[in-house]
Every structure is written in structure tokens, then in C-alpha cells.
Design a protein around this motif. Structure first.
Motif, short mmCIF file in Angstrom:
data_model
loop_
_atom_site.label_atom_id
_atom_site.label_comp_id
_atom_site.label_asym_id
_atom_site.label_seq_id
_atom_site.Cartn_x
_atom_site.Cartn_y
_atom_site.Cartn_z
N MET A 1 0.86 -1.17 0.00
CA MET A 1 0.00 0.00 0.00
C MET A 1 0.91 1.23 0.00
N LYS A 2 0.83 2.03 -1.07
CA LYS A 2 1.58 3.28 -1.14
C LYS A 2 0.81 4.34 -0.38
N ARG A 3 1.41 4.80 0.74
CA ARG A 3 0.74 5.77 1.59
C ARG A 3 1.52 7.07 1.62
N LEU A 4 0.77 8.14 1.70
CA LEU A 4 1.33 9.45 1.98
C LEU A 4 0.51 10.05 3.10
N HIS A 5 1.17 10.45 4.17
CA HIS A 5 0.49 11.02 5.31
C HIS A 5 0.49 12.54 5.20
N ILE A 6 -0.68 13.12 5.38
CA ILE A 6 -0.84 14.57 5.40
C ILE A 6 -0.94 14.95 6.87
N ILE A 7 0.09 15.61 7.38
CA ILE A 7 0.12 15.96 8.79
C ILE A 7 0.05 17.48 8.95
N GLY A 8 -0.16 17.90 10.16
CA GLY A 8 -0.18 19.32 10.48
C GLY A 8 -0.90 19.52 11.80
N ARG A 9 -0.69 20.67 12.36
CA ARG A 9 -1.36 21.00 13.61
C ARG A 9 -2.85 21.24 13.36
N LYS A 10 -3.61 21.25 14.44
CA LYS A 10 -5.05 21.48 14.37
C LYS A 10 -5.35 22.80 13.64
N ASN A 11 -6.35 22.75 12.78
CA ASN A 11 -6.85 23.92 12.04
C ASN A 11 -5.87 24.49 11.01
N ASN A 12 -4.89 23.70 10.59
CA ASN A 12 -3.99 24.15 9.54
C ASN A 12 -4.45 23.71 8.15
N ILE B 1 5.38 21.33 12.44
CA ILE B 1 5.75 20.10 13.15
C ILE B 1 7.02 19.51 12.56
N ALA B 2 7.25 19.77 11.28
CA ALA B 2 8.36 19.16 10.54
C ALA B 2 9.70 19.34 11.24
N GLY B 3 9.86 20.39 12.02
CA GLY B 3 11.10 20.59 12.75
C GLY B 3 11.24 19.67 13.94
N SER C 1 8.77 29.92 5.28
CA SER C 1 9.20 29.07 6.38
C SER C 1 10.72 29.08 6.43
N SER C 2 11.27 28.93 7.63
CA SER C 2 12.72 28.87 7.78
C SER C 2 13.25 27.44 7.74
N LEU C 3 12.37 26.47 7.57
CA LEU C 3 12.80 25.07 7.53
C LEU C 3 13.53 24.76 6.23
N ASP C 4 14.48 23.85 6.32
CA ASP C 4 15.23 23.41 5.15
C ASP C 4 14.51 22.22 4.50
N LEU C 5 13.33 22.51 3.96
CA LEU C 5 12.50 21.51 3.30
C LEU C 5 11.95 22.11 2.02
N PRO C 6 11.65 21.28 1.03
CA PRO C 6 10.93 21.83 -0.12
C PRO C 6 9.62 22.43 0.34
N SER C 7 9.27 23.57 -0.24
CA SER C 7 8.01 24.23 0.07
C SER C 7 7.12 24.13 -1.16
N LEU C 8 5.96 23.53 -0.99
CA LEU C 8 5.02 23.32 -2.08
C LEU C 8 3.83 24.25 -1.88
N PRO C 9 3.48 25.04 -2.88
CA PRO C 9 2.39 26.01 -2.72
C PRO C 9 1.05 25.33 -2.45
N ARG C 10 0.40 25.70 -1.36
CA ARG C 10 -0.92 25.17 -1.01
C ARG C 10 -1.95 25.56 -2.04
N SER C 11 -1.77 26.72 -2.65
CA SER C 11 -2.74 27.23 -3.61
C SER C 11 -2.64 26.53 -4.98
N ASP C 12 -1.65 25.67 -5.16
CA ASP C 12 -1.46 24.98 -6.45
C ASP C 12 -1.68 23.47 -6.27
N ILE C 13 -2.93 23.07 -6.23
CA ILE C 13 -3.27 21.65 -6.00
C ILE C 13 -2.76 20.78 -7.16
N ALA C 14 -2.89 21.25 -8.38
CA ALA C 14 -2.41 20.47 -9.53
C ALA C 14 -0.90 20.25 -9.42
#
Length: 165
Positions: A1-12, A124-126, A140-153
Motif C-alpha cells: 500500500m503506497k501511503r502518503l500522510h498529510i500531517i499538520g497541527r489542528k486547524n492548519n 511540526i516538521a522541525g 518558512s525557515s525550515l530546510d524543506l521543499p516548500s510546495l504552494p498550497r494554492s497549487d493543487i495540480a
């Protein structure tokens, strides 16, 4: 099963992002499943209903079938590891190209985090391992790729390149 978890704090925006991704990926012809993870101990069946009575009487697995929906109630145990809980569900998702899981920061499976600066908490990623990218329209100041939330495609393209290719 190929899974991707969508995580985040409450109300994000975890649920909204999962719904948007499910819709986008389904329009592309993919068969995508979803799982809602919770760390709360929920009674998923309704006490007093026949299916609940079957469970209380000792059934190992209880199924409910109707014309429009089917469900299985499979008990899990505290001594089971997190991966065991997902493996129990794997047969139901065998025809899926991908499974989006809302939540479960403790899983070793791949995760992306949805984050909004306006909520006032850091990502949370930190603090957890395995986060591949931050989904946000904020800086964000994290050293992670940042993917635009507004670009679902574009986000769907990134997910497919990472998980399906």
C-alpha cells in the motif's frame, strides 16, 4: 500500500487538503483511498446496534453491508505496532494507486505537512522525522521543499513524481 500522510497541527487545513488532493487525483483517473488517523480512542460502531452486539459477543471481525456502503470493524490492540494497524487495512486498498492518510506524525511512512503561519505555531516538521515537504503559501525557515498550497495540480504532480514513479 503506497501511503502518503498529510500531517499538520489542528486547524492548519489537513482535511481540506486531503479532500482537494482526492478530488484532483481522482479526476486524473487514479484510484485513491483515504484513511483518517486519530490518536483518540473512538468507538467506531454504535453501542446497542446489532453489529456492536456481534463485536461484544466475541466476533473477530464484524462487517456491515448495505446497498450504498460497506464497513469492517477490526479490533486493534495496544501491543500492535503502527505498521501492523495499516497492514490490517491493506487488503481493502489493494486496488488503489495511492492512499492518503490524514494524520499520524509518528509513522515512518512518507509525510508532507500542511502549515499556515496565521495559526501562530511553528511547523511540526522541525520536530518529527520523515517529513518530505511543507505545503504552505507562507514563508518558512525550515530546510524543506516548500510546495504552494494554492497549487493543487502542482502538488498532485509532485506527489505522483515522488510516490508513483
Amino acid at each position: 500500500m503506497k501511503r502518503l500522510h498529510i500531517i499538520g497541527r489542528k486547524n492548519n487545513g489537513k482535511t481540506t487538503l486531503v479532500v482537494d488532493l482526492l478530488r484532483e487525483l481522482a479526476t486524473r483517473g487514479l484510484r485513491v483511498g483515504s484513511i483518517k488517523h486519530t490518536h483518540h480512542d473512538h468507538q467506531l460502531d454504535v453501542p446497542g446496534k446489532d453489529s456492536h452486539r456481534h463485536q461484544q459477543a466475541g466476533a473477530a471481525v464484524v462487517g456491515v453491508l448495505s446497498r450504498s456502503m460497506s464497513a469492517l470493524f477490526i479490533p486493534t490492540h495496544d501491543e500492535m505496532g503502527a505498521s501492523d494497524r495499516y497492514e490490517i487495512l491493506a487488503p481493502a486498498y489493494r486496488e488503489c494507486d495511492l492512499v492518503l492518510v490524514e494524520g499520524d506524525v509518528e509513522t515512518p511512512a512518507p509525510k508532507i505537512e500542511v502549515w499556515r503561519a496565521a495559526m501562530g505555531s511553528p511547523p511540526i516538521a522541525g520536530q518529527v522525522d520523515g517529513v518530505l515537504a511543507l505545503v504552505t503559501d507562507d514563508q518558512s525557515s525550515l530546510d524543506l521543499p516548500s510546495l504552494p498550497r494554492s497549487d493543487i495540480a502542482g502538488l498532485a504532480d509532485w506527489i505522483l513524481r515522488y510516490l508513483i514513479s
